[in-house]
Enzyme design. Structure first.
Site, mmCIF file in Angstrom:
data_model
loop_
_atom_site.group_PDB
_atom_site.id
_atom_site.type_symbol
_atom_site.label_atom_id
_atom_site.label_comp_id
_atom_site.label_asym_id
_atom_site.label_seq_id
_atom_site.Cartn_x
_atom_site.Cartn_y
_atom_site.Cartn_z
ATOM 1 N N CYS A 48 -2.744 -1.666 23.092
ATOM 2 C CA CYS A 48 -1.551 -1.369 22.306
ATOM 3 C C CYS A 48 -1.865 -0.098 21.507
ATOM 4 O O CYS A 48 -2.865 -0.051 20.793
ATOM 5 C CB CYS A 48 -1.234 -2.512 21.349
ATOM 6 S SG CYS A 48 -0.147 -1.983 20.003
ATOM 7 N N LYS A 85 -7.561 -1.516 6.610
ATOM 8 C CA LYS A 85 -8.400 -2.418 5.824
ATOM 9 C C LYS A 85 -9.847 -2.329 6.272
ATOM 10 O O LYS A 85 -10.773 -2.304 5.465
ATOM 11 C CB LYS A 85 -7.902 -3.853 6.043
ATOM 12 C CG LYS A 85 -7.500 -4.556 4.773
ATOM 13 C CD LYS A 85 -7.116 -5.958 5.141
ATOM 14 C CE LYS A 85 -6.708 -6.765 3.959
ATOM 15 N NZ LYS A 85 -6.140 -8.050 4.353
ATOM 16 N N HIS A 111 0.844 -1.194 0.000
ATOM 17 C CA HIS A 111 0.000 0.000 0.000
ATOM 18 C C HIS A 111 0.878 1.242 0.000
ATOM 19 O O HIS A 111 2.118 1.144 -0.062
ATOM 20 C CB HIS A 111 -1.001 -0.024 1.154
ATOM 21 C CG HIS A 111 -0.384 -0.081 2.527
ATOM 22 N ND1 HIS A 111 0.521 0.831 2.991
ATOM 23 C CD2 HIS A 111 -0.545 -0.976 3.536
ATOM 24 C CE1 HIS A 111 0.876 0.536 4.218
ATOM 25 N NE2 HIS A 111 0.257 -0.574 4.574
ATOM 26 N N HIS A 118 -2.150 -0.833 17.620
ATOM 27 C CA HIS A 118 -3.155 -1.743 17.074
ATOM 28 C C HIS A 118 -4.514 -1.664 17.766
ATOM 29 O O HIS A 118 -5.456 -2.339 17.352
ATOM 30 C CB HIS A 118 -2.618 -3.184 17.073
ATOM 31 C CG HIS A 118 -1.399 -3.331 16.196
ATOM 32 N ND1 HIS A 118 -0.115 -3.218 16.680
ATOM 33 C CD2 HIS A 118 -1.296 -3.517 14.867
ATOM 34 C CE1 HIS A 118 0.739 -3.345 15.678
ATOM 35 N NE2 HIS A 118 0.053 -3.522 14.567
HETATM 36 N N1 MSP Z 1 8.370 -7.022 8.876
HETATM 37 C C1 MSP Z 1 8.478 -5.883 9.678
HETATM 38 C C2 MSP Z 1 9.765 -5.138 9.411
HETATM 39 C C3 MSP Z 1 11.015 -5.927 9.579
HETATM 40 S S1 MSP Z 1 12.403 -5.023 9.121
HETATM 41 C C4 MSP Z 1 13.683 -5.883 9.639
HETATM 42 C C5 MSP Z 1 7.321 -4.951 9.423
HETATM 43 N N2 MSP Z 1 6.668 -5.095 8.261
HETATM 44 S S2 MSP Z 1 5.448 -4.177 7.760
HETATM 45 O O1 MSP Z 1 4.950 -4.803 6.555
HETATM 46 O O2 MSP Z 1 4.514 -3.967 8.802
HETATM 47 O O3 MSP Z 1 6.078 -2.844 7.306
HETATM 48 C C6 MSP Z 1 6.217 -1.759 8.183
HETATM 49 C C7 MSP Z 1 6.796 -0.610 7.397
HETATM 50 O O4 MSP Z 1 5.942 -0.327 6.263
HETATM 51 C C8 MSP Z 1 6.889 0.717 8.112
HETATM 52 O O5 MSP Z 1 8.010 0.823 8.960
HETATM 53 C C9 MSP Z 1 6.937 1.661 6.939
HETATM 54 O O6 MSP Z 1 8.180 1.554 6.322
HETATM 55 C C10 MSP Z 1 5.883 1.071 6.030
HETATM 56 N N3 MSP Z 1 4.544 1.523 6.397
HETATM 57 C C11 MSP Z 1 3.464 0.746 6.680
HETATM 58 N N4 MSP Z 1 2.380 1.561 6.867
HETATM 59 C C12 MSP Z 1 2.739 2.858 6.729
HETATM 60 C C13 MSP Z 1 2.044 4.090 6.708
HETATM 61 N N5 MSP Z 1 0.753 4.183 6.905
HETATM 62 N N6 MSP Z 1 2.758 5.202 6.447
HETATM 63 C C14 MSP Z 1 4.095 5.173 6.179
HETATM 64 N N7 MSP Z 1 4.773 4.017 6.177
HETATM 65 C C15 MSP Z 1 4.161 2.862 6.539
HETATM 66 O O7 MSP Z 1 7.070 -4.105 10.262
#
Ligand code: MSP
Length: 643
Positions: free
Chosen positions: A142, A297, A17, A145
């Site tokens: 949390c 979602k 996304h 979440h």
């Molecule tokens: N798998 C772990 C990260 C492990 S790194 C060693 C994880 N995955 S995640 O799919 O949840 O991705 C999180 C990351 O996605 C955030 O840190 C950011 O980079 C990006 N984002 C997810 N949602 C976001 C927003 N709404 N806005 C900006 N970035 C966001 O955590």
């Protein structure tokens, strides 16, 4: 110099996304910028494929976790090229080499005494995949979440994180750039001002099997973070690959604030225990919300990057996200904002500057870069020379919006430069040819340096601009800030090439969001029917937006004798399809100023959207109809209103 830049590896329990896209665009833009400065760069992204959440998502679809992970991981990998994102390596935590190295690191850390077995009870958040402290909860939930954590008591393996607390605090104090922006550095230091607990790094197989087995106890798998963070090492061939040697000491991680603690606390202490140097910098950005609401979602407002590319184009999406978010703070996405930026910053400012300048070079110097007078003015040279150090400092510091503000300052000065110097007036006076050539050279050279600095942000548009300036997109004159980031290098005599519009405008209606309200439509219909057809009131005439348009490109339309496709400036760039093909050749039209109705409802002719109507007088010659274009008696700025 070398650069190693990484994104988080994304969980495969959700499709890509806007949030994932932003982090990855940032890393891509930074890697392209470092290449521009002459660095050898390694840019890595990938997917995080073990853990509860993924096992659960796979079970829901009734497929084995690996099959599920393969599918979603491929979705991420296939999304990045659509966004002009070009990682050098895409890592998956299910890669055999990654699994083997994680196990050998666990073995080493266990042997050194930093992993021990203990009974633990704590508050576990499945969303965060970690235990939370009481202090972190907000109203018992949390904060990320919005769910109560589960109370879990079990025997597990722990990493002695507490042993490294003091060393980590010292490192953060001694290296001000280690965590940026500063607010996140302060947040970490404040967290570290309390005693640090050890980190639970395992799950019993009775609770979770989808993970990497501990090499010293087959009844357990690793806890997600001990597996995931190590990707930054395995991706460059740790322990003995050449890329590890080359890149680890310069590693920079980009993340959002949600995973600050694992990256700023777990990861450096793990590296200390392994006896490895710490990464160089951690860049933490805020969250993208949608229309000021959290993207989720369940709310149904998740924005998909592939759809945005389809609607607005990849360069616009990259520009918008990098310009709109102040790195470190949250930002809100909405469609009106992206359309406004596209129409104003891209179509009007840079698109217009580029097409006007190239059109004038085509018209007045036969499409060749002219020779400037060395004692001519240095207005644009100074503007560019002021901008470059600001741009570089901002790009180095992940302040993309500031870098772009500085670039747009130059664009606006260059547009003013055209208005002030009126090349069309100079062109009429042969004694002022040297001045005309100087003005046009300055514009062309300014565009070359703009192409260079926009390259990391909008690689596609920069390539088009380079071609328009008669240069290969990878020519060092537009791809080497180190070698060619000085004024005055564009060779005299370079032959410009005709280019299609850089950024066609988007009309709001196209998105289906801004249809006029039903009531308004009715009122308009009434006005139409009660006015006699051949009498025009003053108000009605005022509603017709008549303007002077400058034709910058004219092309034949395949399979049509009558229609020509015109690219005009009014002053923003538009496409107009005109039925004048039997009376004018495209060559006769370029550079002409004509009158157009600028507020016609767009109409599609031969598959091309026409955004206006050219006015012509109709006459009969030898019994045949002839159209003669309506024009102005003197050259005036494109876009002037006809009153
Ligand atoms: N798998 C772990 C990260 C492990 S790194 C060693 C994880 N995955 S995640 O799919 O949840 O991705 C999180 C990351 O996605 C955030 O840190 C950011 O980079 C990006 N984002 C997810 N949602 C976001 C927003 N709404 N806005 C900006 N970035 C966001 O955590």
């Amino acid at each position: 110099m070398t650069t190693y830049i990484t994104t988080p590896i994304y969980y495969v329990n959700a499709q890509p996304h806007l949030g994932h896209a932003y982090t990855t665009i940032v890393a891509d833009a930074y890697s392209r910028y470092r290449r521009l400065t002459g660095d050898t760069v390694r840019f890595q992204t990938g997917t995080d494929e073990h853990g509860d959440k993924i096992a659960e998502a796979a079970a829901k679809e009734d497929v084995p976790p690996k099959v599920y992970a393969d599918r979603i991981s491929a979705l991420f990998r296939e999304t990045w090229p659509l966004l002009d994102i070009q990682p050098d390596h895409f890592i998956r935590t299910t890669d055999a080499q990654h699994v083997a190295v994680v196990q050998s690191i666990l073995q080493q850390v266990h042997a050194s005494g930093d992993i021990y077995f203990d009974e633990y009870s704590g508050l576990y958040c499945r969303g965060c995949e970690r235990f939370l402290t009481e202090k972190e909860l907000v109203d018992g939930l949390c904060p990320d979440h919005q769910v109560p954590p589960q109370e879990i008591a079990e025997q597990n393996y722990f990493f002695r994180m507490s042993r490294y607390q003091e060393r980590l605090i010292r490192h953060i104090h001694d290296n001000p750039e280690f965590i940026t922006p500063e607010r996140y550095r302060n947040e970490v230091l404040s967290f570290l001002s309390e005693p640090l607990e050890d980190l639970c790094i395992s799950r019993p197989k009775s609770r979770l099997t989808w993970g990497i087995e501990l090499p010293f106890d087959s009844g357990f798998v690793t806890y997600v973070w001990f597996d995931a963070l190590i990707n930054y090492l395995t991706g460059i061939g740790y322990p003995d690959g050449v890329d590890f040697e080359r890149y680890w000491s310069v590693a920079e991680h980009v993340i959002a604030k949600d995973i600050l603690k694992p990256h700023a606390i777990y990861w450096p202490t793990m590296l200390m225990s392994m006896g490895l140097p710490l990464y160089r910098r951690l860049h933490v950005h805020g969250y993208w919300n949608v229309d000021d609401t959290k993207m989720s979602k369940s709310i149904g407002n998740v924005v998909r990057p592939a759809q945005l590319v389809e609607e607005y184009g990849v360069d616009t999406l990259r520009y918008f996200t990098l310009r709109e978010m102040s790195f470190g703070l949250d930002a809100s996405f909405n469609r009106d904002a992206i359309i406004a930026r596209k129409n104003s910053d891209l179509a009007n400012d840079i698109g217009n500057l580029f097409s006007r300048s190239v059109a004038m070079l085509q018209k007045y110097t036969a499409g060749l870069v002219p020779s400037p007078d060395s004692s001519g003015d240095a207005v644009l040279q100074q503007a560019v020379e002021q901008m470059l150090p600001i741009y570089r400092e901002a790009m180095d510091g992940f302040q993309f919006h500031r870098a772009l503000q500085a670039v747009w300052e130059v664009i606006s000065q260059a547009n003013k430069y055209i208005v002030t110097n009126e090349p069309w007036v100079l062109a009429k006076d042969p004694t002022r040819a040297i001045r005309l050539h100087t003005v046009l050279y300055n514009l062309a050279e300014c565009l070359r340096l703009l192409t260079m600095v926009l390259r990391p942000i909008m690689p596609g548009a920069a390539a088009k601009m380079a071609r328009g300036l008669g240069l290969d997109p990878d020519h060092e004159l537009v791809s080497s800030l180190a070698g060619c980031g000085r004024w005055g290098l564009l060779p005299v005599g370079t032959e410009l090439q005709p280019t299609a519009s850089l950024f066609p405008r988007v009309e709001k209606e196209k998105t289906g969001e801004s249809q006029p309200a039903a009531g308004k439509k009715k009122a308009e219909t009434k006005a139409e029917t009660t006015t006699a057809a051949n009498v025009l009131t003053f108000d009605q005439f005022q509603n017709v937006d008549l303007r002077v348009a400058e034709i910058i490109v004219a092309e034949k339309i395949k399979k049509s004798e009558k229609l020509l496709q015109l690219t005009v400036l009014v002053p923003e760039q538009r496409t107009i399809v005109a039925g004048i093909g039997e009376y004018y050749t495209p060559q006769q039209l370029v550079g002409k100023q004509v009158l157009v109705v600028a507020n016609m409802k767009p109409a599609t002719l031969m598959g091309i959207e026409s955004q206006g109507m050219v006015l012509a007088a109709r006459t009969m010659v030898d019994g045949k109809e002839r159209l003669v274009l309506a024009t102005v008696s003197d050259e005036i700025p494109a876009g002037s209103k006809v009153a």
